[in-house]
Design an enzyme around this catalytic site. Structure first.
Site, PDB file in Angstrom:
ATOM      1  N   TYR A 103      27.191 -17.804 -20.960  1.00 52.53           N
ATOM      2  CA  TYR A 103      27.173 -19.153 -20.923  1.00 52.53           C
ATOM      3  C   TYR A 103      26.499 -19.587 -19.672  1.00 52.53           C
ATOM      4  O   TYR A 103      26.681 -19.449 -18.392  1.00 52.53           O
ATOM      5  CB  TYR A 103      28.743 -19.791 -20.517  1.00 52.53           C
ATOM      6  CG  TYR A 103      28.969 -20.942 -20.342  1.00 52.53           C
ATOM      7  CD1 TYR A 103      28.444 -22.089 -20.827  1.00 52.53           C
ATOM      8  CD2 TYR A 103      29.828 -21.460 -19.232  1.00 52.53           C
ATOM      9  CE1 TYR A 103      28.623 -23.452 -20.607  1.00 52.53           C
ATOM     10  CE2 TYR A 103      30.005 -22.844 -18.855  1.00 52.53           C
ATOM     11  CZ  TYR A 103      29.561 -23.639 -19.433  1.00 52.53           C
ATOM     12  OH  TYR A 103      29.707 -25.104 -19.013  1.00 52.53           O
ATOM     13  N   SER A 104      25.532 -20.614 -19.795  1.00 50.41           N
ATOM     14  CA  SER A 104      24.772 -21.402 -18.698  1.00 50.41           C
ATOM     15  C   SER A 104      24.307 -20.403 -17.882  1.00 50.41           C
ATOM     16  O   SER A 104      23.282 -19.437 -18.622  1.00 50.41           O
ATOM     17  CB  SER A 104      25.709 -22.253 -17.793  1.00 50.41           C
ATOM     18  OG  SER A 104      25.019 -22.891 -16.779  1.00 50.41           O
ATOM     19  N   TRP A 105      24.232 -19.869 -16.633  1.00 49.92           N
ATOM     20  CA  TRP A 105      23.611 -18.997 -15.662  1.00 49.92           C
ATOM     21  C   TRP A 105      23.876 -17.694 -16.224  1.00 49.92           C
ATOM     22  O   TRP A 105      22.983 -16.837 -16.237  1.00 49.92           O
ATOM     23  CB  TRP A 105      24.178 -19.182 -14.247  1.00 49.92           C
ATOM     24  CG  TRP A 105      23.499 -18.027 -13.295  1.00 49.92           C
ATOM     25  CD1 TRP A 105      22.283 -18.298 -12.422  1.00 49.92           C
ATOM     26  CD2 TRP A 105      24.029 -16.793 -12.980  1.00 49.92           C
ATOM     27  NE1 TRP A 105      22.021 -17.379 -12.004  1.00 49.92           N
ATOM     28  CE2 TRP A 105      23.074 -16.514 -12.045  1.00 49.92           C
ATOM     29  CE3 TRP A 105      24.954 -16.040 -13.716  1.00 49.92           C
ATOM     30  CZ2 TRP A 105      23.321 -15.216 -11.667  1.00 49.92           C
ATOM     31  CZ3 TRP A 105      25.248 -14.866 -13.128  1.00 49.92           C
ATOM     32  CH2 TRP A 105      24.196 -14.384 -11.908  1.00 49.92           C
ATOM     33  N   THR A 129      22.293 -22.473 -22.558  1.00 47.73           N
ATOM     34  CA  THR A 129      21.481 -21.502 -21.588  1.00 47.73           C
ATOM     35  C   THR A 129      20.076 -21.645 -21.979  1.00 47.73           C
ATOM     36  O   THR A 129      19.640 -22.402 -23.035  1.00 47.73           O
ATOM     37  CB  THR A 129      21.967 -20.373 -21.365  1.00 47.73           C
ATOM     38  OG1 THR A 129      21.366 -19.688 -20.300  1.00 47.73           O
ATOM     39  CG2 THR A 129      21.540 -19.485 -22.867  1.00 47.73           C
ATOM     40  N   HIS A 251      26.957 -29.842 -21.514  1.00 47.09           N
ATOM     41  CA  HIS A 251      26.900 -28.624 -20.911  1.00 47.09           C
ATOM     42  C   HIS A 251      28.126 -27.752 -20.857  1.00 47.09           C
ATOM     43  O   HIS A 251      28.266 -26.814 -20.892  1.00 47.09           O
ATOM     44  CB  HIS A 251      26.157 -28.573 -19.486  1.00 47.09           C
ATOM     45  CG  HIS A 251      25.847 -27.519 -18.828  1.00 47.09           C
ATOM     46  ND1 HIS A 251      24.584 -27.028 -19.357  1.00 47.09           N
ATOM     47  CD2 HIS A 251      26.352 -26.589 -17.976  1.00 47.09           C
ATOM     48  CE1 HIS A 251      24.544 -25.697 -18.747  1.00 47.09           C
ATOM     49  NE2 HIS A 251      25.721 -25.578 -17.920  1.00 47.09           N
TER      50      HIS A 251
END
Length: 275
Positions: A103-105, A129, A251
């Site tokens: 997730y994301s980073w 991502t 996000h």
């Protein structure tokens, strides 16, 4: 490793690869799902998603160095190194083949793990991502607010910028977003956050994506200011076995709208063919 389902799970510290990592395991059955979190956040932030995954699924999540209860790495690190550490962590815990969700980073870490471990990583989920340094970036006003972890230690500041940086449900649910990260107060370190920023700034999966052949689910919001939706389409085009699911959120909708997105992920993990 098969055990009866355990909804509460267990937490422990794992020392491996030069790092101390806090790990939480919800014991279940089948191939475990490893969750890789966003920048600066502890594993508890993923609670809403875990609650909407299959109740019998083994779920492993951890605090990256310098986040949550994991001590800060003594020196900066790269994404490939952290992917190696993640593998060592799984060795220590006694797990072999796994599914990965980034997730994301954490999507960078999940992509790198899948690339480095083509046989060990069975299936891959990438949510909100992109491909790292070589991506279509967010607007400068959004990027500027991501340079410090202030939003994790100042509730009023987070409420004032949530809609700007997160989009989607954050446009009308600042209180929900603030609640999600409320336990982040005094968790992690500024140096740990900087290490994560630096690791992402010098990493890209753009040229490696064609070599990631695991069945992959890409989940992306059309109103994500941090990761513009075009990045999901780029990944989808470059990955040989990818499925793209878009939603009208932003996000953090993986967490604020987990009741909808969690079952989609669970269905993919159950039905996708083995790599």
């Amino acid at each position: 490793m098969n055990r009866p389902p355990d909804r509460a799970g267990e937490s422990r510290m794992v020392r491996t690869g030069g790092q101390h990592l806090r790990v939480h395991i919800r014991h279940g059955t089948g191939v475990p799902l490893v969750l890789c979190n966003g920048i600066g956040t502890s594993l508890e932030v993923l609670d809403p998603l875990v609650a909407h995954l299959g109740a019998r699924r083994t779920v492993i999540r951890f605090d990256a160095p310098g986040t949550g209860a994991s001590p800060t790495s003594p020196v900066p690190y790269g994404i490939p190194y952290l992917a190696w550490v993640t593998g060592r962590m799984l060795d220590t815990l006694g797990y072999g083949r796994v599914d990965m969700l980034g997730y994301s980073w954490g999507g960078a870490l999940a992509q790198q793990f899948a690339f480095q471990n083509p046989r060990r990583c069975r299936r891959l989920v990438l949510a909100a991502t992109a491909t790292g340094a070589l991506m279509v970036p967010a607007r400068p006003a959004v990027l500027a607010k991501m340079l410090t972890p202030r939003r994790f230690v100042d509730r009023d500041y987070l409420a004032s910028i949530a809609a700007t940086i997160y989009g989607g449900s954050a446009d009308f649910g600042n209180a929900t977003v603030t609640q999600l990260v409320s336990h982040q107060l005094a968790a992690g370190s500024r140096r740990g956050y900087l290490h994560q920023l630096l690791a992402g700034a010098v990493w890209s999966s753009l040229f490696a994506l064609p070599a990631i052949r695991q069945p992959t689910l890409i989940v992306a919001g059309t109103d994500d200011p941090i990761i513009p939706i075009i990045n999901a389409h780029i990944m989808y085009r470059l990955m040989p076995n990818a499925t793209l699911v878009t939603h009208p959120g932003g996000h953090v909708d993986l967490l604020t709208n987990a009741a909808t997105l969690g079952p989609i992920i669970e269905d993919f993990l159950r039905r996708a063919p083995s790599a």
